[in-house]
Design an enzyme around this catalytic site. Structure first.
Site, PDB file in Angstrom:
ATOM      1  N   ILE A  90      -0.454  -0.867   6.006  1.00  0.00           N
ATOM      2  CA  ILE A  90      -0.848  -2.408   5.733  1.00  0.00           C
ATOM      3  C   ILE A  90       0.202  -2.508   4.055  1.00  0.00           C
ATOM      4  CG2 ILE A  90      -2.705  -2.419   6.815  1.00  0.00           C
ATOM      5  CD1 ILE A  90      -4.110  -2.256   3.841  1.00  0.00           C
ATOM      6  N   GLY A  91       0.541  -1.697   3.476  1.00  0.00           N
ATOM      7  CA  GLY A  91       1.293  -2.482   2.137  1.00  0.00           C
ATOM      8  C   GLY A  91       2.315  -1.194   1.619  1.00  0.00           C
ATOM      9  N   GLY A  93       3.705   0.138  -1.238  1.00  0.00           N
ATOM     10  CA  GLY A  93       4.000  -0.324  -2.726  1.00  0.00           C
ATOM     11  C   GLY A  93       5.048   0.840  -3.685  1.00  0.00           C
ATOM     12  N   ALA A  94       4.776   0.332  -4.831  1.00  0.00           N
ATOM     13  CA  ALA A  94       6.193   1.105  -5.244  1.00  0.00           C
ATOM     14  C   ALA A  94       6.231   2.656  -5.566  1.00  0.00           C
ATOM     15  CB  ALA A  94       6.740   0.938  -7.377  1.00  0.00           C
ATOM     16  N   TYR A  95       4.967   2.939  -5.657  1.00  0.00           N
ATOM     17  CA  TYR A  95       4.836   4.905  -5.741  1.00  0.00           C
ATOM     18  C   TYR A  95       4.137   5.388  -4.415  1.00  0.00           C
ATOM     19  CZ  TYR A  95       5.013   3.540 -10.876  1.00  0.00           C
ATOM     20  OH  TYR A  95       6.097   2.831 -11.731  1.00  0.00           O
ATOM     21  N   GLY A  96       4.941   4.034  -3.421  1.00  0.00           N
ATOM     22  CA  GLY A  96       3.750   5.210  -2.023  1.00  0.00           C
ATOM     23  C   GLY A  96       3.275   3.818  -1.235  1.00  0.00           C
ATOM     24  N   LYS A 114      -4.215   4.157  -1.151  1.00  0.00           N
ATOM     25  CA  LYS A 114      -2.739   3.862  -1.614  1.00  0.00           C
ATOM     26  C   LYS A 114      -2.601   5.242  -2.012  1.00  0.00           C
ATOM     27  CE  LYS A 114      -1.584   1.608  -5.670  1.00  0.00           C
ATOM     28  NZ  LYS A 114      -1.150   0.256  -6.740  1.00  0.00           N
ATOM     29  N   ASP A 214       0.416  -7.290 -15.098  1.00  0.00           N
ATOM     30  CA  ASP A 214       1.318  -7.008 -13.858  1.00  0.00           C
ATOM     31  C   ASP A 214       0.583  -8.065 -12.732  1.00  0.00           C
ATOM     32  OD1 ASP A 214       3.880  -6.798 -12.230  1.00  0.00           O
ATOM     33  OD2 ASP A 214       3.016  -4.782 -11.300  1.00  0.00           O
TER      34      ASP A 214
HETATM   35  N1  LIG Z   1      -7.849  -2.536  -0.420  1.00  0.00           N
HETATM   36  C1  LIG Z   1      -6.136  -3.335  -0.310  1.00  0.00           C
HETATM   37  N2  LIG Z   1      -6.515  -3.471   0.892  1.00  0.00           N
HETATM   38  C2  LIG Z   1      -5.878  -4.610   1.725  1.00  0.00           C
HETATM   39  N3  LIG Z   1      -4.639  -4.567   0.943  1.00  0.00           N
HETATM   40  C3  LIG Z   1      -4.068  -3.506   0.442  1.00  0.00           C
HETATM   41  C4  LIG Z   1      -5.055  -3.507  -0.904  1.00  0.00           C
HETATM   42  N4  LIG Z   1      -4.961  -2.217  -1.914  1.00  0.00           N
HETATM   43  C5  LIG Z   1      -3.392  -2.816  -1.905  1.00  0.00           C
HETATM   44  N5  LIG Z   1      -3.271  -3.520  -0.538  1.00  0.00           N
HETATM   45  C6  LIG Z   1      -1.375  -3.899  -0.236  1.00  0.00           C
HETATM   46  O1  LIG Z   1      -0.437  -2.566  -0.833  1.00  0.00           O
HETATM   47  C7  LIG Z   1       0.318  -3.786  -1.518  1.00  0.00           C
HETATM   48  C8  LIG Z   1       0.661  -2.897  -2.537  1.00  0.00           C
HETATM   49  O2  LIG Z   1      -0.360  -2.403  -3.243  1.00  0.00           O
HETATM   50  P1  LIG Z   1      -0.838  -2.571  -4.501  1.00  0.00           P
HETATM   51  O3  LIG Z   1      -1.613  -1.749  -5.700  1.00  0.00           O
HETATM   52  O4  LIG Z   1       0.114  -3.398  -5.691  1.00  0.00           O
HETATM   53  O5  LIG Z   1       0.900  -1.734  -5.025  1.00  0.00           O
HETATM   54  P2  LIG Z   1       2.001  -1.587  -5.934  1.00  0.00           P
HETATM   55  O6  LIG Z   1       1.438  -0.538  -7.453  1.00  0.00           O
HETATM   56  O7  LIG Z   1       3.265   0.090  -5.451  1.00  0.00           O
HETATM   57  O8  LIG Z   1       2.595  -2.923  -6.181  1.00  0.00           O
HETATM   58  C9  LIG Z   1      -0.395  -4.869  -1.549  1.00  0.00           C
HETATM   59  O9  LIG Z   1       0.457  -6.154  -2.496  1.00  0.00           O
HETATM   60  C10 LIG Z   1      -0.963  -5.111  -0.939  1.00  0.00           C
HETATM   61  O10 LIG Z   1      -0.008  -5.728   0.053  1.00  0.00           O
END
Ligand SMILES: Nc1ncnc2c1ncn2[C@@H]1O[C@H](COP(=O)(O)OP(=O)(O)O)[C@@H](O)[C@H]1O
Ligand SMILES: [Mg+2]
Length: 423
Positions: A90-91, A93-96, A114, A214
């Protein structure tokens, strides 16, 4: 695998993945000078961790033996306790990656997991610890709840110890970046409700003396009913951590306050206010407020909108060349915010103007924003809680070793359902 001993080694060795580009939006990134010597090969080579014998002894009492299953998503391997039934990505991220999952151990609740890429050094570990501690201690309606933490201690094919961290959170439907991109029509009430909740989360964080650092639309999670929860606290800092800006500030440029770019010493909660201002302006107009391709373009774009700044409003810029750079922009009129935002409500426009003030001393605080008439209807009869617990994010003790910090973190996560799992 049992926890066993290895030769102690300097825990501060290794590269810093924090210095990798921290953005999942393919927007341009400015890599600060102190991060430019980072390279991926070095990062790959330093993924193993070293724990000293004392730490290994201390960890034994926290070790859990839950069965673990391995899952592969593209190139990413996840090790999860069998209570989680993994779903789709669903996403990124920069670290996974972030996946959805069903928690079979808790009424099939749908969760988001995550993965934070393999820990490689103490800088990583501190970033992860901040993210975990903030979510653990800052419980608030508008901050994403942390349901479980899994630290998976494993061995790679060369029998080196490696550790991955998984954060299990409540799953939300979307994030604000996606909502903005969808160009979905929202009413003024929706805008108020979204802004109110973003401010409320920051009000709470700021009351705990934590700066998010951030804040941007992709870190604002949102449900279909418009409930907002803030996430991604990896860049957050306690207000006392004075070195934070100088050492590892790699946040998305578009949302960066002028003082962050022009004065490394000016480090206050007001940087979050600027970022909310940019995010809210973007929500209203469906356009980036200040999409600078680089550092200089970023500052130019800001002054182009805010107009030439009075000399006395540049006192916060300690660096004289930065100051003269800003002073060269003369006779630039302030732009009309109503037109830029394409917004009919003059109160919304007024509030954005007060968040996007160049001089941080004259910029609204989060509390000022909450008290602005634009949010009057939202706040009626509702309390905006402040933090009254204890949280210490001041990890600047130079003497702490990787091993000791690892034990500290494992202790902190032992209150979660899973905690430390050793393969
Ligand atoms: N609890 C969650 N529920 C739904 N989507 C999530 C959730 N956590 C993260 N995401 C999705 O994953 C993306 C990256 O997560 P995030 O915690 O911001 O990681 P990063 O530190 O890599 O930016 C978010 O922008 C969102 O779209
Ligand atoms: Mg993020």
């Amino acid at each position: 695998m049992e926890i066993e001993e290895s030769t102690p080694k300097n825990p501060n060795q290794g590269s810093n993945p924090q210095s990798q580009s921290h953005d999942n939006t393919s927007k341009p990134q400015q890599i600060p000078n102190n991060a430019q010597n980072n390279n991926q090969t070095q990062f790959q080579q330093t993924q193993k961790i070293e724990l000293d014998p004392k730490a290994i002894e201390m960890l034994k009492k926290y070790q859990k033996n839950y069965p673990i299953k391995e899952y592969t998503y593209n190139d990413e391997v996840l090790h999860l306790p069998t209570r989680y039934k993994p779903g789709e990505i669903i996403g990124i991220g920069a670290y996974g990656i972030i996946i959805s999952a069903v928690d079979l151990g808790n009424n099939n609740q749908v969760v988001a997991i995550k993965k934070l890429k393999r820990i490689s050094d103490i800088i990583d570990l501190k970033r992860i610890a901040r993210e975990i501690l903030i979510m653990k201690y800052c419980q608030h309606e508008n901050i994403i709840p942390l349901l479980d933490v899994i630290i998976h201690l494993n061995k790679d094919k060369n029998m080196n110890k490696v550790a991955d961290v998984y954060l299990v959170m409540e799953k939300m439907d979307s994030d604000l970046q996606k909502i903005i991109a969808s160009k979905q029509e929202l009413s003024d009430e929706h805008y108020q409700f979204i802004l109110y909740q973003m401010l409320r989360a920051l009000y709470f964080l700021h009351s705990a003396n934590i700066i998010h650092r951030d804040f941007k639309p992709s870190n604002v999670l949102i449900n279909e009913d418009c409930t907002v929860k803030l996430c991604d606290f990896g860049m957050s800092r306690g207000i006392k951590e004075e070195n934070a800006l100088l050492t590892e500030y790699v946040v998305t440029r578009y949302y960066r306050a002028p003082e962050v770019m022009l004065s490394s010493h000016h480090y206050t909660k007001k940087i979050d206010v600027w970022s909310v201002g940019c995010a809210f302006a973007e929500l209203l107009s469906k356009k980036f407020m200040f999409p600078g391709d680089n550092y200089i373009a970023q500052i130019k774009l800001i002054i182009d909108v805010l107009g030439t700044q009075d000399l006395k409003d540049l006192d916060f810029i300690s660096n004289s060349s930065a100051k003269s750079f800003v002073m060269q922009f003369q006779n630039i009129p302030k732009k009309n915010f109503r037109e830029i935002l394409n917004c009919e409500n003059p109160l919304a426009v007024d509030l954005v103007e007060k968040m996007l003030v160049f001089n941080p001393d004259k910029r609204y605080s989060i509390e000022d924003c909450l008290n602005h008439p634009y949010l009057k209807n939202m706040r009626e009869g509702i309390e905006d809680p402040v933090f009254n617990g204890k949280i210490n994010l001041d990890f600047d003790d130079k003497n702490i070793t990787f091993s000791l910090f690892f034990v500290f973190l494992v202790k902190e996560i032992s209150s979660f359902p899973t905690g430390l799992v050793v393969a």
